[in-house]
Design a protein around this motif. Sequence first.
Motif, short mmCIF file in Angstrom:
data_model
loop_
_atom_site.label_atom_id
_atom_site.label_comp_id
_atom_site.label_asym_id
_atom_site.label_seq_id
_atom_site.Cartn_x
_atom_site.Cartn_y
_atom_site.Cartn_z
N TYR A 110 -50.85 -2.22 -17.50
CA TYR A 110 -50.26 -2.96 -16.23
C TYR A 110 -50.96 -4.22 -15.84
O TYR A 110 -50.52 -5.26 -15.25
CB TYR A 110 -49.93 -2.19 -15.26
N LEU B 136 -50.03 -7.01 -17.93
CA LEU B 136 -48.68 -7.50 -17.35
C LEU B 136 -48.96 -8.45 -16.18
O LEU B 136 -48.14 -9.59 -16.16
CB LEU B 136 -47.89 -6.33 -17.43
N LEU C 290 -44.82 -14.28 -16.97
CA LEU C 290 -43.65 -13.54 -16.24
C LEU C 290 -43.47 -13.92 -14.93
O LEU C 290 -44.58 -14.77 -14.53
CB LEU C 290 -44.18 -12.16 -16.04
N SER C 291 -42.45 -14.08 -14.35
CA SER C 291 -42.11 -14.69 -12.98
C SER C 291 -42.97 -13.64 -11.95
O SER C 291 -43.14 -12.39 -12.31
CB SER C 291 -40.52 -14.66 -12.75
N PHE D 194 -41.23 -11.97 -9.68
CA PHE D 194 -40.15 -10.89 -9.66
C PHE D 194 -40.78 -9.87 -10.64
O PHE D 194 -40.92 -8.77 -10.44
CB PHE D 194 -38.92 -11.29 -9.78
N GLU D 195 -40.83 -10.24 -11.78
CA GLU D 195 -41.27 -9.23 -12.99
C GLU D 195 -42.51 -8.89 -12.74
O GLU D 195 -42.89 -7.36 -13.09
CB GLU D 195 -41.05 -10.02 -14.32
N GLN D 196 -43.63 -9.47 -12.05
CA GLN D 196 -44.98 -8.91 -12.16
C GLN D 196 -44.94 -7.86 -10.89
O GLN D 196 -45.55 -6.92 -10.78
CB GLN D 196 -45.85 -10.03 -11.48
N ARG D 197 -43.98 -8.07 -9.98
CA ARG D 197 -43.92 -7.18 -8.90
C ARG D 197 -43.35 -5.89 -9.32
O ARG D 197 -43.62 -4.78 -8.86
CB ARG D 197 -43.28 -7.76 -7.68
N ASN D 198 -42.20 -6.20 -10.06
CA ASN D 198 -41.70 -4.93 -10.65
C ASN D 198 -42.54 -4.14 -11.54
O ASN D 198 -42.60 -2.66 -11.56
CB ASN D 198 -40.48 -5.30 -11.65
N ALA D 199 -43.69 -4.78 -12.26
CA ALA D 199 -44.53 -4.19 -13.00
C ALA D 199 -45.37 -3.21 -12.17
O ALA D 199 -45.71 -2.42 -12.45
CB ALA D 199 -45.25 -5.13 -13.81
N GLU E 34 -43.79 -0.16 -10.85
CA GLU E 34 -43.75 0.85 -11.90
C GLU E 34 -45.03 1.45 -12.07
O GLU E 34 -44.93 2.55 -12.14
CB GLU E 34 -42.97 0.00 -13.16
#
Length: 281
Positions: free
Chosen positions: A196, A199, A205-206, A208-213, A216
Amino acid sequence: MIKYLKIYSLAFLFIISASSCANLKHVNAYASESLEAIQYFETLNYSFQQACLDKCVEKKIINLEFRNVNCPCEAEKEADSISLKIYSSIYGYFDGLSKLSDNALTSYKTDALTNALSEGQFGSVLIETEQVESYSKISKILIDAFTNSYRKRKIKTYVKNANTPLKTLISFLDFNISENLNGKLKVKKERIKSDYLDLVNDSSLSSFEQRNAIKEYYNTLQNIEQQQAIFLAYSTTLSVISDGHQQLYDDIENLTVKEIQQHLFQSASEIKSVISELKKI
């Protein structure tokens, strides 16, 4: 006159029997609580095979591999079968002890006990001579108990013969869970942290995508740590059960002494408390 003698004899036997039952209530309480606690092995929800599959699947995802779906986890599956075998032996012993102390010994399937344990390396599990001999001794004690008309008068023999091999098996099962399996979870934590982190540091990655990572990652971490907490609680349970059996073994000749009875009731109470903790996790 003979009629009255028969009545008195029956009455005397009833009193002796009732007294004997009362004297073994503390043994039955300890055995019954131990039996319930031991059974939580079946709800651990994590195994050597699962650890192997998790690692294998994670690797396939990282490598974008989907054609070869097979994961070589046969050795880890065999390691799980060893743990199950050891658990079943310990469970069988306490099942027998609870029935003996309650004078409720009935039929019992001993077929599985005749399957010997073998020395060797089975995936992450190493079986040595000590475990093989202990398993064999416990199996023999159980088979004798369920085929040779054991009753409460022989409970001393049952406990005395089993103490050393039983504690060896409990210690082995404890190590397998608290060190071997828990160790795999520790490695998994480090592995996902590294994955992670890559990631999050990926500039493609945006936000938003980083925060979701990150979200998770924390969810996965929480699940792993919850499983580790279950392992720790179960390990504590095994230690309390082992200590309680040592107490029973040390005091087996004095089961009617009130102080001894209180010690075993205390062990039963401690086991019950750990069970409550397991239920909360």
